[in-house]
Design a protein around this motif. Structure first.
Motif, PDB file in Angstrom:
ATOM      1  N   THR A 167       0.853  -1.181   0.000  1.00  0.00           N
ATOM      2  CA  THR A 167       0.000   0.000   0.000  1.00  0.00           C
ATOM      3  C   THR A 167       0.892   1.234   0.000  1.00  0.00           C
ATOM      4  O   THR A 167       1.786   1.353   0.832  1.00  0.00           O
ATOM      5  CB  THR A 167      -0.905   0.021   1.251  1.00  0.00           C
ATOM      6  N   LEU A 168       0.649   2.126  -0.948  1.00  0.00           N
ATOM      7  CA  LEU A 168       1.390   3.376  -1.055  1.00  0.00           C
ATOM      8  C   LEU A 168       0.397   4.515  -0.855  1.00  0.00           C
ATOM      9  O   LEU A 168      -0.599   4.595  -1.575  1.00  0.00           O
ATOM     10  CB  LEU A 168       2.042   3.504  -2.435  1.00  0.00           C
ATOM     11  N   GLY A 192      -2.015  19.379  -3.860  1.00  0.00           N
ATOM     12  CA  GLY A 192      -2.564  18.020  -3.950  1.00  0.00           C
ATOM     13  C   GLY A 192      -3.721  17.934  -4.930  1.00  0.00           C
ATOM     14  O   GLY A 192      -3.800  16.995  -5.732  1.00  0.00           O
ATOM     15  N   ARG A 193      -4.612  18.903  -4.887  1.00  0.00           N
ATOM     16  CA  ARG A 193      -5.740  18.909  -5.829  1.00  0.00           C
ATOM     17  C   ARG A 193      -5.261  19.143  -7.260  1.00  0.00           C
ATOM     18  O   ARG A 193      -5.732  18.511  -8.194  1.00  0.00           O
ATOM     19  CB  ARG A 193      -6.755  19.978  -5.432  1.00  0.00           C
ATOM     20  N   MET A 194      -4.307  20.042  -7.424  1.00  0.00           N
ATOM     21  CA  MET A 194      -3.834  20.387  -8.767  1.00  0.00           C
ATOM     22  C   MET A 194      -3.039  19.256  -9.419  1.00  0.00           C
ATOM     23  O   MET A 194      -3.027  19.140 -10.640  1.00  0.00           O
ATOM     24  CB  MET A 194      -2.959  21.645  -8.704  1.00  0.00           C
ATOM     25  N   THR A 195      -2.385  18.439  -8.607  1.00  0.00           N
ATOM     26  CA  THR A 195      -1.506  17.399  -9.158  1.00  0.00           C
ATOM     27  C   THR A 195      -2.040  15.988  -8.926  1.00  0.00           C
ATOM     28  O   THR A 195      -1.307  15.018  -9.106  1.00  0.00           O
ATOM     29  CB  THR A 195      -0.094  17.513  -8.540  1.00  0.00           C
ATOM     30  N   ARG A 196      -3.300  15.869  -8.548  1.00  0.00           N
ATOM     31  CA  ARG A 196      -3.871  14.558  -8.200  1.00  0.00           C
ATOM     32  C   ARG A 196      -3.670  13.519  -9.305  1.00  0.00           C
ATOM     33  O   ARG A 196      -3.234  12.406  -9.049  1.00  0.00           O
ATOM     34  CB  ARG A 196      -5.357  14.687  -7.878  1.00  0.00           C
ATOM     35  N   ALA A 197      -3.958  13.863 -10.543  1.00  0.00           N
ATOM     36  CA  ALA A 197      -3.879  12.889 -11.639  1.00  0.00           C
ATOM     37  C   ALA A 197      -2.448  12.392 -11.840  1.00  0.00           C
ATOM     38  O   ALA A 197      -2.213  11.179 -11.926  1.00  0.00           O
ATOM     39  CB  ALA A 197      -4.415  13.488 -12.938  1.00  0.00           C
ATOM     40  N   ILE A 198      -1.496  13.300 -11.894  1.00  0.00           N
ATOM     41  CA  ILE A 198      -0.113  12.858 -12.122  1.00  0.00           C
ATOM     42  C   ILE A 198       0.435  12.133 -10.892  1.00  0.00           C
ATOM     43  O   ILE A 198       1.200  11.173 -11.015  1.00  0.00           O
ATOM     44  CB  ILE A 198       0.800  14.020 -12.563  1.00  0.00           C
ATOM     45  N   THR A 199       0.049  12.575  -9.701  1.00  0.00           N
ATOM     46  CA  THR A 199       0.493  11.885  -8.483  1.00  0.00           C
ATOM     47  C   THR A 199      -0.012  10.450  -8.475  1.00  0.00           C
ATOM     48  O   THR A 199       0.744   9.518  -8.181  1.00  0.00           O
ATOM     49  CB  THR A 199       0.005  12.634  -7.230  1.00  0.00           C
ATOM     50  N   ASN A 200      -1.275  10.248  -8.809  1.00  0.00           N
ATOM     51  CA  ASN A 200      -1.821   8.886  -8.860  1.00  0.00           C
ATOM     52  C   ASN A 200      -1.114   8.053  -9.923  1.00  0.00           C
ATOM     53  O   ASN A 200      -0.847   6.864  -9.714  1.00  0.00           O
ATOM     54  CB  ASN A 200      -3.325   8.913  -9.106  1.00  0.00           C
ATOM     55  N   ARG A 201      -0.794   8.663 -11.043  1.00  0.00           N
ATOM     56  CA  ARG A 201      -0.067   7.949 -12.095  1.00  0.00           C
ATOM     57  C   ARG A 201       1.322   7.533 -11.595  1.00  0.00           C
ATOM     58  O   ARG A 201       1.754   6.407 -11.816  1.00  0.00           O
ATOM     59  CB  ARG A 201       0.044   8.823 -13.334  1.00  0.00           C
ATOM     60  N   TYR A 202       2.024   8.429 -10.904  1.00  0.00           N
ATOM     61  CA  TYR A 202       3.343   8.090 -10.361  1.00  0.00           C
ATOM     62  C   TYR A 202       3.245   6.989  -9.306  1.00  0.00           C
ATOM     63  O   TYR A 202       4.095   6.099  -9.252  1.00  0.00           O
ATOM     64  CB  TYR A 202       4.026   9.315  -9.763  1.00  0.00           C
ATOM     65  N   LEU A 203       2.235   7.049  -8.454  1.00  0.00           N
ATOM     66  CA  LEU A 203       2.057   5.988  -7.462  1.00  0.00           C
ATOM     67  C   LEU A 203       1.783   4.655  -8.146  1.00  0.00           C
ATOM     68  O   LEU A 203       2.285   3.608  -7.714  1.00  0.00           O
ATOM     69  CB  LEU A 203       0.934   6.338  -6.478  1.00  0.00           C
ATOM     70  N   ASP A 204       1.006   4.675  -9.221  1.00  0.00           N
ATOM     71  CA  ASP A 204       0.757   3.441  -9.985  1.00  0.00           C
ATOM     72  C   ASP A 204       2.052   2.899 -10.587  1.00  0.00           C
ATOM     73  O   ASP A 204       2.307   1.698 -10.544  1.00  0.00           O
ATOM     74  CB  ASP A 204      -0.267   3.680 -11.098  1.00  0.00           C
TER      75      ASP A 204
END
Length: 83
Positions: free
Chosen positions: A40-41, A54-66
């Motif tokens: 779990t990350l 966090g709101r502005m970068t949510r999509a790219i952050t989730n992509r990096y976590l994936d």
């Protein structure tokens, strides 16, 4: 700069990074399951600027976590096969 704030060897670690008005906290954890392991990350932004970032970068952050999770899975499976 990231600073490890908690470490449970073989199970998890937590780190933080930040600047005035913004903190990023993350935890990486593994839990043994029958027949495998679950990783779990998590990532949490704090502070007025942190929440906005966090709101502005949510999509790219989730992509990096994936990407990170997929790399961890690949490497873990390689090690398991080598045993």
């Amino acid at each position: 700069m990231w600073k490890v704030t908690a470490l449970d060897p073989g199970r998890s670690f937590t780190w933080k990074s930040g600047a005035p008005g913004m903190w990023v906290h993350a935890q990486h954890a593994v839990v043994p399951l029958s027949g495998g392991t679950r990783a779990t990350l998590t990532l949490r932004y704090e502070g007025p600027l942190g929440r906005l970032l966090g709101r502005m970068t949510r999509a790219i952050t989730n992509r990096y976590l994936d990407f990170e999770a997929a790399g961890l899975k690949r490497r873990s499976e390689e090690i398991a096969r080598a045993r």
